[in-house]
Motif scaffolding. Structure first.
Motif, short mmCIF file in Angstrom:
data_model
loop_
_atom_site.label_atom_id
_atom_site.label_comp_id
_atom_site.label_asym_id
_atom_site.label_seq_id
_atom_site.Cartn_x
_atom_site.Cartn_y
_atom_site.Cartn_z
N ARG A 297 1.19 -7.85 -7.39
CA ARG A 297 1.89 -7.51 -6.14
C ARG A 297 3.02 -8.49 -5.84
O ARG A 297 4.15 -8.10 -5.54
CB ARG A 297 0.90 -7.49 -4.99
CG ARG A 297 1.43 -6.90 -3.70
CD ARG A 297 0.78 -7.52 -2.48
NE ARG A 297 1.16 -8.93 -2.32
CZ ARG A 297 0.88 -9.65 -1.25
NH1 ARG A 297 0.19 -9.11 -0.26
NH2 ARG A 297 1.25 -10.91 -1.17
N PRO A 302 3.84 -3.34 -8.32
CA PRO A 302 2.81 -2.77 -7.43
C PRO A 302 1.85 -1.81 -8.11
O PRO A 302 0.67 -1.77 -7.77
CB PRO A 302 3.62 -2.08 -6.34
CG PRO A 302 4.96 -1.82 -6.95
CD PRO A 302 5.21 -2.96 -7.88
N GLY A 335 -1.06 -3.13 -3.22
CA GLY A 335 -0.33 -2.42 -4.26
C GLY A 335 0.26 -1.11 -3.76
O GLY A 335 1.43 -0.79 -4.04
N GLY A 338 3.30 -1.75 -1.77
CA GLY A 338 4.45 -2.03 -2.62
C GLY A 338 5.05 -0.77 -3.23
O GLY A 338 6.25 -0.74 -3.54
N CYS A 345 -2.18 3.25 1.20
CA CYS A 345 -2.41 1.95 1.80
C CYS A 345 -3.39 2.05 2.97
O CYS A 345 -4.34 1.25 3.05
CB CYS A 345 -1.08 1.35 2.27
SG CYS A 345 -1.23 -0.25 3.06
N CYS A 383 0.48 -6.08 4.23
CA CYS A 383 0.66 -4.67 3.90
C CYS A 383 1.67 -4.01 4.84
O CYS A 383 2.61 -3.32 4.40
CB CYS A 383 -0.68 -3.94 3.97
SG CYS A 383 -1.84 -4.38 2.66
N THR A 386 5.19 -5.18 4.18
CA THR A 386 5.77 -4.55 3.00
C THR A 386 6.23 -3.13 3.32
O THR A 386 7.27 -2.67 2.80
CB THR A 386 4.74 -4.52 1.86
OG1 THR A 386 4.31 -5.85 1.57
CG2 THR A 386 5.32 -3.89 0.61
#
Length: 485
Positions: A297, A302, A335, A338, A345, A383, A386
């Motif tokens: 990450r 990702p 991940g 990303g 997510c 998270c 991102t």
């Protein structure tokens, strides 16, 4: 890397479990009890690196008598009781080689002096004048004075006064390898020093960050794998040696990771994964994949992060640790973030919260002592950051900083840096600068390239707001920082 050669030997007398100490722990998990020990230590000015494994060793009877630092902490936690009341043997019965009976393990306490690092400023003359008896009491695990002398040596990280043991028997093995002599087979002393080295590295990283530790940790790692090549005298020792070498590889990999040396970190994590698979160690495999997901990450891969996190979850499911599954779900969520997959997510975040809500258990790995509600909030903040949801990211980052135990200085600085960046990108420059100033206050104790990189990004966002006094103060202080080497 050759597999261990195991030969038969006379069995050692099994330790007697410390049932009195186990009763005192009550319904708390070993990790929760270890946290209580660390809090009690701070109350009386002691510094001990207690974790779930230490608690387990005490309860299993492997530590017959604690060192003096732990003794003071335990007697503070349980006033009116003696060491005997706590299930320990009298100190006189475990001190020195003469106290050993036939076949009896001499292991008595922790091999490292667990004091505040300021004590290491004593002059060499002061140290040389300490009595042999007092020194032996502090380092009463190992079977000969030469090994104990090696354990007492300390190294200093740049910019922070930090004492760390140079790994005792591992140092002797390294000397042998360098001289071209065969490394002796590992026994319980070498394996114990290896396991303690991993704990010390994690403790020092929690307090000071990785930059000053990474290069100094490479030699012990080479020695650990030299011990694997040499083999072990018993199967149980061989299994501990494989696990210890793998955990040390992960710890050194993390130091490289946090220092921005991603290629080195990837190599160390892969080495740990290979070690895990050769020995059929599912726990070590899950840990290696967990860190590989985190690295992927951070390195901008990702999809690899998602796959590594999912592999970690497959390895971890039979272990029965909900907290481990929670952390691995967070790695997967990072991940998906990303990949800009908000749905993936969110689903992983829900799983992480669900697993975490089931509470700790006896099966939680020792290395997860860092993972509490603060880390859960911090990883969720990353998270949302991102995904570009700055207000939501800032809420979680603020909670992470508020919840963090001050003992974990690096994490406190990390969460505060995350908060500063989220606030800056969310259009709240004065609050961002205030959070950034709190990070700068911690950088005298913390050396982490990752945190420096985050702050550098925050300063670029805040430059257009320099006319604000708070922002100007932050930018000026940040500009005066020495540049990381």
């Amino acid at each position: 890397m050759a597999s261990s050669t195991v030969t038969s030997a006379q069995p050692e007398r099994p330790p007697r479990p410390n049932l009195a100490f186990r009763r005192l722990r009550g319904k708390r998990s070993p990790a929760e009890f270890a946290a209580a020990v660390r809090r009690a230590a701070r109350e009386i000015g002691e510094r001990v690196s207690c974790d779930a494994r230490y608690v387990g060793r005490v309860e299993a009877g492997e530590i017959r008598c604690p060192n003096y630092a732990y003794e003071r902490v335990f007697l503070h936690m349980f006033p009116g009781r003696t060491l005997t009341d706590l299930g320990f043997a009298p100190r006189s019965s475990v001190r020195g080689r003469q106290a050993r009976g036939a076949g009896e393990s001499w292991e008595a306490g922790e091999p490292y002096k667990t004091h505040d690092t300021r004590d290491d400023r004593d002059s060499r003359d002061t140290r040389s004048n300490r009595s042999n008896r007092h020194t032996q009491d502090l380092y009463e695990t190992h079977d000969n004075n030469e090994e104990s002398d090696v354990l007492r040596r300390a190294f200093m990280t740049s910019g922070a006064t930090v004492a760390a043991a140079s790994l005792g028997p591992l140092g002797l093995a390294l000397d042998a390898a360098a001289a071209g002599r065969p490394t002796r087979r590992a026994g319980t002393g070498e394996v114990g020093a290896l396991e303690e080295a991993v704990r010390r590295i994690r403790l020092l990283d929690d307090r000071h960050g990785a930059d000053g530790l990474y290069r100094r940790a490479a030699a012990p790692l080479r020695t650990a794998y030299a011990l694997l090549d040499a083999g072990a005298s018993r199967q149980a020792t061989a299994d501990r040696l494989y696990t210890g070498a793998g955990e040390l590889a992960i710890s050194v990999g993390w130091l490289a990771h946090d220092s921005g040396r991603f290629d080195d970190a990837r190599s160390h994590y892969a080495e740990a994964l290979a070690t895990a698979r050769m020995n059929g160690d599912a726990g070590l495999e899950a840990h290696a994949f967990c860190n590989m997901a985190f690295l992927a990450r951070d390195a901008g891969r990702p999809r690899e992060a998602v796959r590594a996190a999912q592999a970690a979850q497959r390895a971890a499911r039979p272990l029965g640790s909900d907290r481990l599954m929670s952390l691995l779900s967070l790695r997967e969520a990072g991940g998906w973030a990303g990949l800009a997959d908000r749905v993936g997510c969110e689903q992983a975040l829900v799983r992480a919260q669900t697993f975490y809500g089931r509470g700790p258990s006896e099966t939680d790995p020792e290395w997860m002592s860092f993972y509490g509600e603060a880390e859960l909030e911090g990883l969720e903040a990353q998270c949302w950051s991102t995904l570009g949801d700055w207000p939501r990211a800032a809420r979680h980052a603020r909670r992470a900083a508020d919840l963090q135990d001050p003992h974990f200085t690096r994490n406190l600085a990390l969460y505060s840096a995350e908060l500063a960046d989220d606030l800056a990108r969310g259009g709240r420059p004065d609050e961002a600068a205030g959070a950034g100033l709190r990070v700068l206050d911690l950088l005298n104790e913390v050396q982490s390239s990752r945190i420096h990189t985050m702050l550098a990004g925050t300063t670029r966002v805040l430059l257009p707001h320099r006319r604000s006094p708070t922002v100007s103060t932050f930018l000026d202080r940040h500009g005066a920082l020495p540049r990381p080497a």
